[in-house]
Design an enzyme around this catalytic site. Sequence first.
Site, short mmCIF file in Angstrom:
data_model
loop_
_atom_site.label_atom_id
_atom_site.label_comp_id
_atom_site.label_asym_id
_atom_site.label_seq_id
_atom_site.Cartn_x
_atom_site.Cartn_y
_atom_site.Cartn_z
N ASP A 1 -7.12 19.76 -12.74
CA ASP A 1 -7.69 19.40 -13.87
C ASP A 1 -7.42 18.66 -15.36
OD1 ASP A 1 -8.93 16.23 -14.76
OD2 ASP A 1 -10.60 17.30 -13.64
N TYR B 1 -16.14 18.64 -13.27
CA TYR B 1 -17.09 17.53 -13.85
C TYR B 1 -17.74 16.74 -12.81
CZ TYR B 1 -16.54 12.31 -14.09
OH TYR B 1 -16.48 10.91 -14.44
N LYS C 1 -7.75 7.86 -18.88
CA LYS C 1 -8.59 8.43 -20.14
C LYS C 1 -6.84 8.59 -21.28
CE LYS C 1 -12.59 9.47 -17.48
NZ LYS C 1 -12.70 10.35 -16.74
N ARG D 1 0.79 -1.13 -0.02
CA ARG D 1 0.07 -0.13 -0.26
C ARG D 1 0.78 1.24 0.33
NH1 ARG D 1 -1.22 1.61 4.67
NH2 ARG D 1 -1.65 -0.36 5.71
C1 LIG Z 1 -13.33 11.04 -15.53
C2 LIG Z 1 -12.80 12.28 -15.15
C3 LIG Z 1 -11.96 12.46 -14.22
C4 LIG Z 1 -12.43 11.43 -13.06
O1 LIG Z 1 -11.68 10.24 -12.80
P1 LIG Z 1 -11.95 8.38 -13.23
O2 LIG Z 1 -10.91 8.14 -13.23
O3 LIG Z 1 -13.26 8.17 -13.80
O4 LIG Z 1 -12.04 8.83 -10.96
C5 LIG Z 1 -11.92 13.44 -13.04
N1 LIG Z 1 -11.34 14.48 -13.90
C6 LIG Z 1 -12.26 14.86 -15.60
C7 LIG Z 1 -12.70 15.67 -16.51
C8 LIG Z 1 -12.66 13.24 -15.69
O5 LIG Z 1 -12.78 13.55 -17.22
#
Ligand SMILES: *Cc1c(COP(=O)(O)O)cnc(C)c1O
Length: 381
Positions: free
Chosen positions: A170, A98, A195, A46
């Site tokens: 982000d 988001y 992503k 961890r």
């Molecule tokens: C998908 C996404 C998240 C969250 O990410 P996960 O890996 O699905 O938890 C946060 N910010 C943006 C802009 C996203 O597209």
Amino acid sequence: MKFATKLIHAGIEPDPSTGAIMTPIYQTSTYVQDAPGVHKGYEYARTQNPTRTVLEKNLAALENGTAGICFASGLAATDAILKMLKPGDEVIASNDLYGGSYRLMVRIFQKFGVIPHFVDMTNLEKIQAAINENTRLIWIETPTNPLLRIVDISKVCALADQKGIMTCVDNTFASPYLQKPLDLGADLVIHSATKYLGGHSDTILGAVVASTQELADELHFIQNASGAVPGPMDCFLVLRGIKTLHVRVRQACKNAKDIAQYLKAHPKIKKVHYPGFEDHPGHAIAAKQMKKFGAMVSFELKDDSIEKANLVLSNTRLFSLAESLGGVESLIGHPASMTHGSIPREERIKNGLSDSLIRLSVGIEDIEDLIEDLENALAKV
Ligand SMILES: *Cc1c(COP(=O)(O)O)cnc(C)c1O
């Protein structure tokens, strides 16, 4: 080292025990110690895992940061950052944040006394007006989802800096290939590596890159104390995905540009949201802070109804109807019924998300096939 070389080499050494060129998946929970407290830097998985360590070093290099800290998902990474706050602290975030980050701030952290404010972050005065002595964090997301609005990272960070407020960007929609928020003055960058970084729609993973050792130490503490760590297999998949980030994103951006132009000229389409267009309100800022304009495009039909949007959504064959983005394959989605379905219609429309708004995550397939696919689906409207 230049960016494309960093993608493939930064933080990555042949495995010391075998010379394996690819970072092994260290599928282990613990590490044998020679004597109590005498070990090779790894005690319990961890806290530390060698596959994860390599990914964290690589990500730190890509974002020009001090350290990377990886989590089980993008939202687990967001959760860790919000855990740096205490009751009474206030957060300013975008009014088209988001959805998952919004839910986390409103439905979880508000219970613990952390107060969020949602403002139009494209307007510096609105941010200024929301700042008070309790403001501890400004959360920037750019480009935004699904309207592709652009926030001026350096201006917002400069404002926050004057007031001693921490900033986090982000960077999921842009990826570090297109945008490097730490270079523009942000304190933290967060990614849903699910992503573009992973890029193959085969894993869920999140990451934070910190600008200073102090912030990194605090986040490493939370990572270990709260324990939302990614597994080594997922770290391996993201490491592998990252190696082709530049070629994937470059091609996806090129396809997105062609698709945006095609849609703009289409008689059944009312509006195309794409920061690469000169008449997009954030175009000049995007041109300044991004290398290219991204691979996300959204559009609205002239005949603005959910029924007509459904005809497009159910008639594409290459664009798969699915949530998520950033993979090599193209996806199509309907914010009103999918990602933003829980927002009341009136409020959704007020925020610019019309009934027929359709979002595309453009992949790297052949552009002629992609346009033909859209052409066939639009013909059904
Ligand atoms: C998908 C996404 C998240 C969250 O990410 P996960 O890996 O699905 O938890 C946060 N910010 C943006 C802009 C996203 O597209």
